[in-house]
Design an enzyme around this catalytic site. Structure first.
Site, PDB file in Angstrom:
ATOM      1  N   PHE A 149       0.817  -1.225   0.000  1.00 17.82           N
ATOM      2  CA  PHE A 149       0.000   0.000   0.000  1.00 17.82           C
ATOM      3  C   PHE A 149       0.845   1.267   0.000  1.00 17.82           C
ATOM      4  O   PHE A 149       0.371   2.334  -0.386  1.00 17.82           O
ATOM      5  CB  PHE A 149      -0.943   0.013   1.217  1.00 17.82           C
ATOM      6  CG  PHE A 149      -0.280   0.456   2.515  1.00 17.82           C
ATOM      7  CD1 PHE A 149      -0.143   1.798   2.812  1.00 17.82           C
ATOM      8  CD2 PHE A 149       0.229  -0.469   3.416  1.00 17.82           C
ATOM      9  CE1 PHE A 149       0.490   2.213   3.981  1.00 17.82           C
ATOM     10  CE2 PHE A 149       0.859  -0.070   4.583  1.00 17.82           C
ATOM     11  CZ  PHE A 149       0.983   1.278   4.865  1.00 17.82           C
ATOM     12  N   LYS A 173      -1.067  -7.117  -9.220  1.00 16.68           N
ATOM     13  CA  LYS A 173      -2.049  -7.187  -8.122  1.00 16.68           C
ATOM     14  C   LYS A 173      -1.648  -6.124  -7.106  1.00 16.68           C
ATOM     15  O   LYS A 173      -0.801  -6.338  -6.255  1.00 16.68           O
ATOM     16  CB  LYS A 173      -2.020  -8.594  -7.503  1.00 16.68           C
ATOM     17  CG  LYS A 173      -3.303  -9.070  -6.865  1.00 16.68           C
ATOM     18  CD  LYS A 173      -3.797  -8.241  -5.701  1.00 16.68           C
ATOM     19  CE  LYS A 173      -3.040  -8.394  -4.428  1.00 16.68           C
ATOM     20  NZ  LYS A 173      -3.398  -7.400  -3.381  1.00 16.68           N
ATOM     21  N   GLU A 176      -4.956  -3.792  -2.014  1.00 13.01           N
ATOM     22  CA  GLU A 176      -6.404  -3.537  -2.007  1.00 13.01           C
ATOM     23  C   GLU A 176      -6.742  -2.261  -1.237  1.00 13.01           C
ATOM     24  O   GLU A 176      -7.859  -1.781  -1.286  1.00 13.01           O
ATOM     25  CB  GLU A 176      -7.175  -4.747  -1.455  1.00 13.01           C
ATOM     26  CG  GLU A 176      -6.873  -5.162  -0.026  1.00 13.01           C
ATOM     27  CD  GLU A 176      -5.662  -6.103   0.095  1.00 13.01           C
ATOM     28  OE1 GLU A 176      -4.645  -5.864  -0.588  1.00 13.01           O
ATOM     29  OE2 GLU A 176      -5.725  -7.043   0.913  1.00 13.01           O
ATOM     30  N   SER A 226       5.304  -6.906   3.393  1.00 13.10           N
ATOM     31  CA  SER A 226       5.882  -7.183   4.707  1.00 13.10           C
ATOM     32  C   SER A 226       6.665  -8.503   4.677  1.00 13.10           C
ATOM     33  O   SER A 226       6.415  -9.365   3.829  1.00 13.10           O
ATOM     34  CB  SER A 226       4.768  -7.254   5.744  1.00 13.10           C
ATOM     35  OG  SER A 226       3.842  -8.247   5.362  1.00 13.10           O
ATOM     36  N   CYS A 281       9.588   1.816   3.558  1.00 16.72           N
ATOM     37  CA  CYS A 281      10.480   0.699   3.904  1.00 16.72           C
ATOM     38  C   CYS A 281      11.907   1.195   4.100  1.00 16.72           C
ATOM     39  O   CYS A 281      12.748   0.471   4.612  1.00 16.72           O
ATOM     40  CB  CYS A 281      10.436  -0.373   2.840  1.00 16.72           C
ATOM     41  SG  CYS A 281      11.143   0.179   1.298  1.00 16.72           S
ATOM     42  N   GLU A 384       9.031  -4.035  13.161  1.00 10.89           N
ATOM     43  CA  GLU A 384       8.939  -2.903  12.227  1.00 10.89           C
ATOM     44  C   GLU A 384       7.653  -2.162  12.616  1.00 10.89           C
ATOM     45  O   GLU A 384       6.548  -2.691  12.450  1.00 10.89           O
ATOM     46  CB  GLU A 384       8.829  -3.410  10.778  1.00 10.89           C
ATOM     47  CG  GLU A 384       8.728  -2.266   9.777  1.00 10.89           C
ATOM     48  CD  GLU A 384       8.466  -2.723   8.338  1.00 10.89           C
ATOM     49  OE1 GLU A 384       7.741  -3.704   8.130  1.00 10.89           O
ATOM     50  OE2 GLU A 384       8.988  -2.055   7.423  1.00 10.89           O
TER      51      GLU A 384
END
Ligand code: NAD
Length: 499
Positions: A149, A173, A176, A226, A281, A384
């Protein structure tokens, strides 16, 4: 309510699964759209259509494919504001960051314009009597990209550019939570001349991802997200015989040596720790001041800068420094981790919990938080956090600071602030992390290098974008050719030198 389906064969199509997920505006907490979640049958149909389109695209000469990238880059530039707004609406990051998200993806498309040169094979004439040897790079066929995301434009572009220019068809993909940017990019790619079916955007959750992993036609999976999901996808994709590169989470440390310019180090930490609400990240989440008095000198500069940060909606103008986190659950998790840090005995110097923004009471805001005296056993160090929380872990000397990073499970990015060239050079050589900054806090390499972490930040070989990505999305074929004029007849049963 806006309904987001899939992009199949060059058009938007509604989902047929009857399952959907809410897309939120994190700034207000409102549901702004419903995104369809694909079934295995929908995914398989999208792959079948991609398989039909791919040979024609692969047969299009590389320079023509590169021209589609040129046009695509032009269109992305022309729609920069619109794309940035889409990113910010669904992600929450401020518009300047939304633009950065698009820009860093666009730069990868720019490098893809040079793909014909990067994809050239090798040739050895007269490798033996009448023998020539040459290699070529060929596309894999249908490949997949699965994206997170936090960079709704940049990471889909990192996947699409190299995969498509190499002559593959791609199933993308996207997350969402932020699906609209990828859908818009697919429309722009079509406008740029990409043939229908070569790029399919299939929205979905675990069901769609598992369908990708189990589909026999898909040859390669490029994942970003992740660590637990990266590890899962890598395992399942590889056991199904696919090529996979799966990039995971991070815990990025920045060492501050006593000789560093403390003002510059503090500025860098504020940007790298709190920018985009820490949902990067490559965010720095651990500051490691070294030696007597360094932590005090740093924290004394950090606190006023942190307290000045303005948190708010992306629509709040240029003086908003960062926006909300992605969901109510993310906010709850981050605040829970801050609670755990306090309970474990870390010193909470700036507390960002419980922040409410007037007029946006239902938004998912977390204020900037700063912990001092964090130790490696604490959950706030181990996990994290992916939020606006910076932990200070003090170390007595450079070797201990370096060891702290070496012993950490993650290895995405790291940085050192120092005035000493020898220390910086030693750090760059010895640290077991994929991307290193020297007096540079977020060392995301430019698009003609490559991006990738080490340890639990990446599973598989080869990095994202740059020459590595073209290697990942192509396979090498090597041809040994012999022509017989002037060569004696004879039978050879053994391997031998070509003489
Ligand atoms: P995520 O792992 O939750 O989701 C990533 C993708 O995996 C999404 O498309 C999602 O739909 C899918 N997914 C989620 N759960 C799944 C499951 N159980 N099975 C199969 N598929 C599943 O990650 P996120 O929250 O979207 O993104 C944030 C994470 O991504 C952070 O950990 C961040 O560090 C990482 N990240 C890494 C890089 C990198 O290059 N290393 C870059 C950006 C973000």
């Amino acid at each position: 309510m806006k309904e987001i389906g899939h992009w199949i064969d060059g058009k938007m199509v509604p989902g047929t699964s009857g399952r959907s997920s809410d897309v939120l505006n994190p700034a207000t907490g409102e549901v702004i759209a419903k995104v369809a979640l694909a079934t295995q049958a929908e995914l398989d149909a999208a792959v079948a259509a991609a398989e039909k389109a791919q040979p024609g695209w692969a047969a299009t000469n590389p320079q023509r494919r590169a021209r589609v990238m040129m046009k695509f880059a032009d269109l992305i530039n022309a729609h920069m504001d619109e794309l940035a707004e889409l990113v910010s609406l669904e992600h929450g990051k401020v518009l300047l960051d939304g633009r950065g998200d698009v820009q860093r993806g666009l730069e990868v498309i720019e490098v893809c314009m040079g793909a014909p040169a990067l994809m050239k094979g090798e040739y050895t004439g007269d490798a033996g009597p009448g023998i020539d040897l040459y290699s070529m790079r060929q596309p894999l066929g249908v490949v997949a990209g699965i994206t997170p995301f936090n960079f709704p434009a940049m990471i889909p572009l990192w996947k699409m550019g190299p995969a498509l220019v190499a002559g593959n068809a791609m199933i993308l993909k996207p997350s969402e939570r932020c699906p609209s940017t990828a859908m818009r990019l697919a429309e722009l790619a079509q406008e740029a001349g990409l043939p229908d079916g070569v790029l399919q955007v299939v929205n979905g959750d675990k069901e769609a991802v598992d369908a990708i992993l189990d589909n026999d036609t898909i040859q390669a999976v490029g994942f970003v997200g992740s660590t637990p999901i990266a590890q899962y996808i890598y395992g399942r994709a590889c056991s199904n015989g696919k090529r996979a590169q799966c990039f995971g989470g991070a815990k990025n440390h920045m060492i501050i040596m006593p000789d560093a310019d403390m003002d510059k180090a503090a500025d860098a930490l504020v940007g790298a720790g709190y920018g985009a609400a820490g949902e990067r990240c490559m965010a720095i989440s651990v500051a490691v001041p070294v030696g007597q008095g360094t932590a005090e000198a740093l924290i004394e500069r950090l606190v006023p800068k942190i307290e000045k940060l303005k948190v708010g909606p992306y629509t709040g103008g240029n003086d908003v420094d960062f926006g909300p986190v992605i969901t109510a659950q993310a906010k709850e998790r981050i605040e829970g981790l801050i609670d755990s840090g306090v309970a474990a005995g870390a010193e909470l110097v700036v507390d960002g919990r419980g922040l409410k923004i007037q007029g946006y009471e239902n938004g998912f805001y977390v204020g900037p938080s700063l912990f001092d005296k964090v130790t490696p056993e604490m959950e706030i160090y181990k996990q994290e956090i992916f939020g606006p929380v910076l932990s200070v872990v003090r170390q007595d000397n450079y070797e201990d600071a370096l060891k702290l990073i070496i012993d950490n499970d993650y290895g995405n990015g790291t940085a050192i602030f120092t005035a000493d060239g020898d220390t910086a050079r030693d750090f760059a050589a010895r640290v077991n992390v994929g991307m290193v900054g020297i007096n540079f806090p977020i060392p995301v390499p430019l698009s003609y290098y490559t991006f990738g972490g080490w340890k639990k930040s990446a599973f598989g070989d080869l990095n994202q974008y740059g020459p590595d990505a073209l290697r990942f999305y192509t396979k090498t074929k090597t041809v040994t050719a012999r022509w017989f004029s002037g060569i004696k007849d004879g039978v050879a049963l053994n391997f031998k030198a070509l003489d």
